[in-house]
Design an enzyme around this catalytic site. Structure first.
Site, PDB file in Angstrom:
ATOM      1  N   CYS A 115     -14.444   3.476  -1.242  1.00  0.00           N
ATOM      2  CA  CYS A 115     -13.553   4.479  -1.841  1.00  0.00           C
ATOM      3  C   CYS A 115     -13.637   4.504  -3.368  1.00  0.00           C
ATOM      4  O   CYS A 115     -13.263   5.496  -3.992  1.00  0.00           O
ATOM      5  CB  CYS A 115     -12.116   4.245  -1.389  1.00  0.00           C
ATOM      6  SG  CYS A 115     -11.885   4.465   0.391  1.00  0.00           S
ATOM      7  N   HIS A 239      -8.278   8.261  -5.549  1.00  0.00           N
ATOM      8  CA  HIS A 239      -8.859   8.440  -4.213  1.00  0.00           C
ATOM      9  C   HIS A 239      -7.698   8.592  -3.237  1.00  0.00           C
ATOM     10  O   HIS A 239      -6.601   8.099  -3.450  1.00  0.00           O
ATOM     11  CB  HIS A 239      -9.794   7.278  -3.874  1.00  0.00           C
ATOM     12  CG  HIS A 239      -9.252   6.231  -2.970  1.00  0.00           C
ATOM     13  ND1 HIS A 239      -8.641   5.080  -3.436  1.00  0.00           N
ATOM     14  CD2 HIS A 239      -9.233   6.144  -1.617  1.00  0.00           C
ATOM     15  CE1 HIS A 239      -8.280   4.335  -2.420  1.00  0.00           C
ATOM     16  NE2 HIS A 239      -8.619   4.949  -1.289  1.00  0.00           N
ATOM     17  N   ASN A 269      -8.539  11.143   3.830  1.00  0.00           N
ATOM     18  CA  ASN A 269      -9.248  10.299   2.866  1.00  0.00           C
ATOM     19  C   ASN A 269     -10.744  10.451   3.117  1.00  0.00           C
ATOM     20  O   ASN A 269     -11.220  10.176   4.212  1.00  0.00           O
ATOM     21  CB  ASN A 269      -8.805   8.844   3.056  1.00  0.00           C
ATOM     22  CG  ASN A 269      -9.478   7.884   2.084  1.00  0.00           C
ATOM     23  OD1 ASN A 269     -10.267   8.283   1.239  1.00  0.00           O
ATOM     24  ND2 ASN A 269      -9.169   6.608   2.213  1.00  0.00           N
TER      25      ASN A 269
END
Length: 314
Positions: A115, A239, A269
């Site tokens: 991420c 993120h 996500n």
């Protein structure tokens, strides 16, 4: 580290058209759409079906190149942030190089910080542009997590598929400041792991604990380095882990929620692709303006994390 004469010249994103709603997966995954919405801020996500990370990344790259008013052959490096590439080798960056049909032999390589991958990749590009060794670097985040997800597992709810890209170029007034870290403490089963040929495992509580522990400090450090106050930030672009996590981080650094930019409600996500997708989203909203101060922050498994402040000089 501060890099001068650096600007985001073009932005693009690509989301596959197939939508998978939280309501659609709730019965198989022993959870509810209401929980996903209230705790994570996720209502739906995109699934790539037969497309690959390099397919999505190529589409996002073409949009960024067009947005920058450049030719494909103006690009002199490709850096791809991905943790879900379709091959161990060759790199997703080389696959995209081929799909773009570039005529010149330019460097192309991947960065895997999950991420935090886009933050890491953008920092590398910033150093190279600032040093004037390169003129236009294509930085792509692209992920297809649907192919490494166990849809019967409760933790299938977090991720979606998509790609975002930026062109980083030379600029007289643009600059970026970078703060990167890793500690290796999340390399076991305490955070997020993916073994070859398997679906991912994650411990959401540990991800939460690490994020709210280290990211506020990272943000404070980079504000100090740039001699800025939190009120100077125009857009907070993290993120897209969970909406509640991001609100806690914003509260810890005293940043108003009105400056928090998210797309997780519609895309979930997307790991290394989340930040450039948010960038493209706010540009299309018409709220991204010249000389805005952008704060990017992310944490990935490992643990690897970092923050960037960019003076946006389109």
């Amino acid at each position: 580290m501060k890099y001068n004469n650096v600007s985001i010249k073009g932005i693009g994103s690509y989301l596959p058209p197939t939508i998978r709603s939280s309501r659609e997966i709730e019965t198989k995954a022993n959870t509810t759409g209401e929980w996903m919405d209230s705790k994570l801020g996720i209502k739906e996500r995109r699934n790539a079906l037969n497309s690959t990370p390099s397919d999505l990344g190529t589409q996002a790259a073409l949009k960024a190149i067009e947005d920058a008013n450049l030719s494909k052959n103006d690009i002199d490096m490709i850096i791809v942030a991905t943790s879900s590439g379709e091959k161990i080798s060759p790199s997703t960056a080389c696959l995209i190089h081929n799909k773009l049909q570039l005529q010149q032999n330019i460097p192309a390589f991947d960065v895997n910080a999950v991420c935090a991958g886009f933050v890491y990749a953008l920092s590398l590009a910033g150093a190279l542009i600032s040093s004037k060794t390169h003129k236009n670097i294509l930085v792509i985040g692209t992920e297809v997590y649907s192919k490494i997800t166990d849809w019967q597992d409760r933790n299938c709810v977090f991720f979606g598929d998509g790609a975002g890209a930026v062109i980083l170029s030379n600029s007289n007034k643009g600059w970026m400041s970078v703060e990167l870290n890793a500690n290796g403490g999340g390399t076991g089963m305490t955070g997020f792991t993916l073994e070859p040929g398997q679906t991912y495992n994650t411990n959401p509580k540990e991800v939460w604990n690490q994020a709210i522990s280290v990211l506020p400090g990272s943000i404070q450090n980079i504000l100090t380095k740039t001699q800025l106050e939190i009120d100077d930030i125009d857009h907070f672009i993290p993120h897209q882990a969970s909406i509640n996590m991001l609100k806690v981080i914003a509260d810890k650094v005293k940043l108003p929620h009105s400056k928090l930019r998210t797309v997780m409600h519609k895309y979930a996500n997307i790991a290394g692709a989340s930040i450039p997708i948010v960038l493209d989203d706010i540009k299309h909203q018409g709220i991204l303006h010249k000389n805005n101060k952008l704060l990017l922050t992310a944490i990935g498994s490992g643990w690897a994390w970092g923050s960037i402040i960019i003076n946006y000089d389109e």
